[in-house]
Write an enzyme that holds these catalytic residues in place. Structure first.
Site, PDB file in Angstrom:
ATOM      1  N   ASP A   1       0.823  -1.216   0.000  1.00 26.82           N
ATOM      2  CA  ASP A   1       0.000   0.000   0.000  1.00 26.82           C
ATOM      3  C   ASP A   1       0.855   1.263   0.000  1.00 26.82           C
ATOM      4  O   ASP A   1       0.646   2.167   0.805  1.00 26.82           O
ATOM      5  CB  ASP A   1      -0.935   0.019   1.214  1.00 26.82           C
ATOM      6  CG  ASP A   1      -1.762  -1.230   1.373  1.00 26.82           C
ATOM      7  OD1 ASP A   1      -2.022  -1.889   0.363  1.00 26.82           O
ATOM      8  OD2 ASP A   1      -2.146  -1.548   2.514  1.00 26.82           O
TER       9      ASP A   1
ATOM     10  N   GLU B   1     -11.460  -0.410  -3.520  1.00 23.40           N
ATOM     11  CA  GLU B   1     -10.799   0.087  -2.332  1.00 23.40           C
ATOM     12  C   GLU B   1      -9.504   0.759  -2.795  1.00 23.40           C
ATOM     13  O   GLU B   1      -9.268   0.909  -3.988  1.00 23.40           O
ATOM     14  CB  GLU B   1     -10.503  -1.048  -1.345  1.00 23.40           C
ATOM     15  CG  GLU B   1      -9.533  -2.099  -1.868  1.00 23.40           C
ATOM     16  CD  GLU B   1      -9.243  -3.202  -0.852  1.00 23.40           C
ATOM     17  OE1 GLU B   1     -10.032  -3.382   0.081  1.00 23.40           O
ATOM     18  OE2 GLU B   1      -8.216  -3.891  -1.020  1.00 23.40           O
TER      19      GLU B   1
END
Length: 742
Positions: free
Chosen positions: A49, A225
């Site tokens: 991420d 997401e």
């Protein structure tokens, strides 16, 4: 200042400069740095991420989620690393310690998905807190912390910036994965959310530490997401990652985009489909291509000194997918690749996807004799400012300044961190003039001029980013926070026949300048990468006989699948092929000889909209056995309708445990044309790439899955996954054809 007087003053700056310093050509740059994915391998096994920013000290700082950094290591409290050239990295430690993490986080909470920004004279980081003290057990929220430098120390606020969101059923929606954007209306926005509840955008207070107003939902639940938003050419682009991030060797995570004229949406893809409807849209930004990288996603964007955009993301090496034992933590290192804007849409390497060979690194530093870390040394007429605690020495311009060497002619980009005085003018090649004065950005080139207005509360006493770029005949001037796709204002001017000569870059007015770069603009790649094309028809069945034609075979025959009226009609079975549910019927056709071909079918399957029909689907399948296959279907996933290219394989040999994951592709529709393009790679593995179309003419090509070398998989069709208990829909196939692959 009127345009003619404005231009005269600017040209006077150039004349003074030319008479005071020799306008020599910039030296040839050194051998370019290259990158080889994963770029985090020197300090980490996993760096998931990622987000990234250039600090005032010239380093690029990257941040990652709280997985263990290396195999066998402990969970961290989010990680930090930095680089000057993307060729070598330094690990800096964790964002928080147990003593400094948010006091409102529950014990055992994880900290995920940091999003880094700079505004208001400080660094601001948004992040996911998976559990709070308010409702221990699973109520995710968004935290925020600030720091004077990109390496910290980080101070978390005493409450979430976005609080947990009850779902009305005793649980909480997925308030995760923040991404901040400063928009042209002068407001700051935060995008948050995930598969449970969808992504929403909420306005923030000017300091970025509090949410205000009512959120707006911008994506449907069950699909996206890991959001990230950028502004480009009048559009706000919202990107999100889709499908499972962490399914080990079957991870099909990918990134898709929609765009809007407003930061609140609605966001639609290149076909006009919304990201916020049941038949969900999304234009592919990055997806796996059949090399070793799978599951590329949860990304950030940067723009280098040459104006080239890059995507920073994590992915999984399908050969070493686990950080711990199978079904544990996934190994997700950090990767970087070039972004090309094709027909107004961001594509990774023009659509080629993740790279596994050496690639040109982002361009850093400056040409024209400028040391970006100490810019006054390369400027005539500027004063060297003393080092500060954050950025090192800067240059002060008071009156007239210029580069001691000539900037490149033609397409050129000048970028810097600036503290702006009342008026500051940049002159490129004696013909392009860009001024930030008061609340106005003004651009003048030839006889043409344009302007843009800065927000009323724009703070010129803080460090902001200023870029002036000429690309072909287009001049773009932008003022923004930190060069991360945000903006306070942008002025863009198209001047036919514009020619910018090689000359010193000159400035008139007052400002402090740091991280100054002058570079030739990267030559934009505007053509998409080649995609599979169907050639001569090789074989197939049009379903025009009284039954199946030659070449068909069954695994677990289904008598309800019948050929009539030129179609094969097959009620969706209440069966499945995933995990231990190996009871679905499968219908296969002989495949052509050779190492490449394309299979195509036309499917009618009405899955309705907006209701739960898990997991009704039909489509095509490449099959070795019940635990080793790639399945491409039009499928109902909770309330969404998606085209999914899924993969199952045995992930743990000791007990035969399987792993399943999927990649989303294209736009679903009740009538869908589907293709699987097959080729055998150099290792003898069988590679299948999926493509779909809603009109049979224009194709969207997506992810590839690789099946092991050896026996050639079977290729066929299927209709299964119904769990509703009601009357199943009927999948109708018009044909199955095999074409040569051009």
């Amino acid at each position: 200042m009127p345009p003619r007087r404005f231009l005269a003053a600017a040209l006077a700056v150039v004349a003074v400069t030319a008479g005071t310093t020799a306008a020599v050509a910039a030296p040839n740059p050194a051998t370019p740095t290259t990158t080889l994915n994963p770029i985090s391998s020197s300090f980490a096994d996993t760096f998931a991420d990622p987000s990234i920013i250039q600090g005032r000290d010239g380093y690029w700082y990257a941040y990652a989620t709280s997985d263990p950094l290396v195999a066998g290591g402990p969970f961290g409290l989010m990680h930090m690393a930095r680089t000057k050239d993307f060729g070598s990295w330094e690990y800096l430690g964790t964002v928080f310690t147990d003593a400094t993490k948010p006091a409102w986080a529950a014990p055992g909470s994880f900290f995920w998905a940091p999003d880094i920004r700079y505004f208001g004279g400080r660094y601001v980081m948004y992040f996911t807190v998976t559990d709070t003290l308010a409702n221990p057990g699973g109520d995710p929220a968004i935290g925020v912390a600030t720091a004077p430098t990109p390496a910290g120390p980080w101070t978390a606020t005493d409450a979430p910036v976005v609080a947990p969101k009850p779902d009305g059923n005793g649980g909480f929606f997925g308030t995760i994965d923040p991404a901040m954007l400063t928009a042209a209306d002068g407001k700051r926005y935060l995008y948050t959310g995930g598969f449970y509840g969808g992504i929403s955008v909420t306005e923030l207070s000017p300091d970025g530490l509090h949410s205000v107003g009512t959120p707006t939902q911008v994506t449907v639940g069950d699909r996206y997401e890991g959001s990230y938003a950028v502004y480009r050419d009048g559009w706000y682009y919202l990107m999100g990652s889709s499908m499972n991030c962490c399914a080990g060797p079957t991870t099909g995570y990918s990134v898709f985009a929609g765009r809007s004229r407003s930061p609140r949406g609605p966001f639609v893809d290149a076909t006009g489909a919304s990201l916020n409807e049941s038949r969900v849209g999304g234009t592919t930004v990055i997806t796996q291509n059949g090399n070793k990288w799978i599951g590329p996603g949860h990304h950030a964007f940067i723009t280098d000194a040459a104006g080239q955009d890059h995507i920073v993301y994590h992915a999984i090496d399908r050969g070493t997918p686990w950080l711990t034992d199978p079904f544990g933590i996934n190994r997700r290192p950090m990767l970087i690749d070039r972004i090309d804007w094709i027909d107004g849409w961001p594509r990774t390497r023009a659509g080629l996807g993740p790279s596994d060979t050496r690639q040109p690194a982002p361009v850093t530093g400056s040409a024209a004799g400028i040391d970006s870390a100490d810019p006054a040394t390369g400027l005539w007429g500027a004063t060297r400012q003393a080092d500060d605690s954050l950025g090192g020495p800067a240059a002060a311009v008071r009156g007239i300044a210029a580069t001691r060497q000539a900037a490149p002619g033609g397409s050129v980009r000048v970028e810097a961190d600036v503290k702006l005085g009342s008026s500051f003018t940049t002159v490129l090649g004696g013909s392009v003039v860009a001024t930030v004065s008061g609340s106005t950005i003004r651009v003048l080139a030839g006889s043409r001029t344009t302007s843009a207005t800065l927000p009323a509360d724009f703070d010129r006493n803080q460090w902001n980013k200023l870029s002036v770029q000429v690309l072909g005949n287009t001049v773009t001037v932008r003022v923004n926070d930190a060069g991360l796709g945000d903006l306070y204002a942008e002025a863009q001017l198209v001047v036919p026949g514009l020619k910018v000569r090689s000359a010193p870059v000159s400035w008139l007015g007052s400002a402090e300048v740091d991280n100054l770069t002058v570079r030739a603009v990267a030559d934009p790649l505007r053509r998409p990468a080649a995609v599979p094309e169907a050639g001569m028809l090789l074989a197939g069945d049009e379903f025009d006989g009284p039954g199946l034609g030659a070449g068909w075979s069954w695994v677990r025959p289904d008598s309800k699948a019948v050929v009539a009226d030129g179609k094969l009609s097959w009620p969706v079975q209440n069966t499945d092929l995933v995990g231990s549910g190996n009871n679905a019927g499968l219908l296969f056709h002989d495949t052509p000889a050779g190492d490449s071909w394309i299979a195509e079918t036309k499917l009618h399957l009405d899955l309705g909209e907006g209701d739960v029909r898990n997991y009704q689907q039909a489509g095509m399948i490449a099959y070795l056995n019940d635990d080793d296959f790639a399945r491409f279907g039009d499928v109902a996933i909770w309330k969404t309708r998606q085209t999914e290219f899924g993969r199952e394989l045995v992930a743990r040999a000791s007990d035969g445990a399987t792993s399943y994951g999927g990649a989303a592709i294209g736009r679903p529709a009740p009538t869908l044309w589907m293709r699987l393009a097959y080729h055998r790679n150099a290792a003898g593995e069988h590679v299948y790439r999926a493509g779909s179309s809603i009109d049979g003419k224009t194709w969207t090509w997506g992810a590839s899955w690789v099946l092991p070398a050896g026996a050639t998989p079977k290729l066929g069709i299927y209709a299964h996954g119904d769990q509703t208990g009601g009357t199943p829909p009927v999948a109708t196939f018009d044909y199955l054809r095999f074409y040569e692959s051009k």
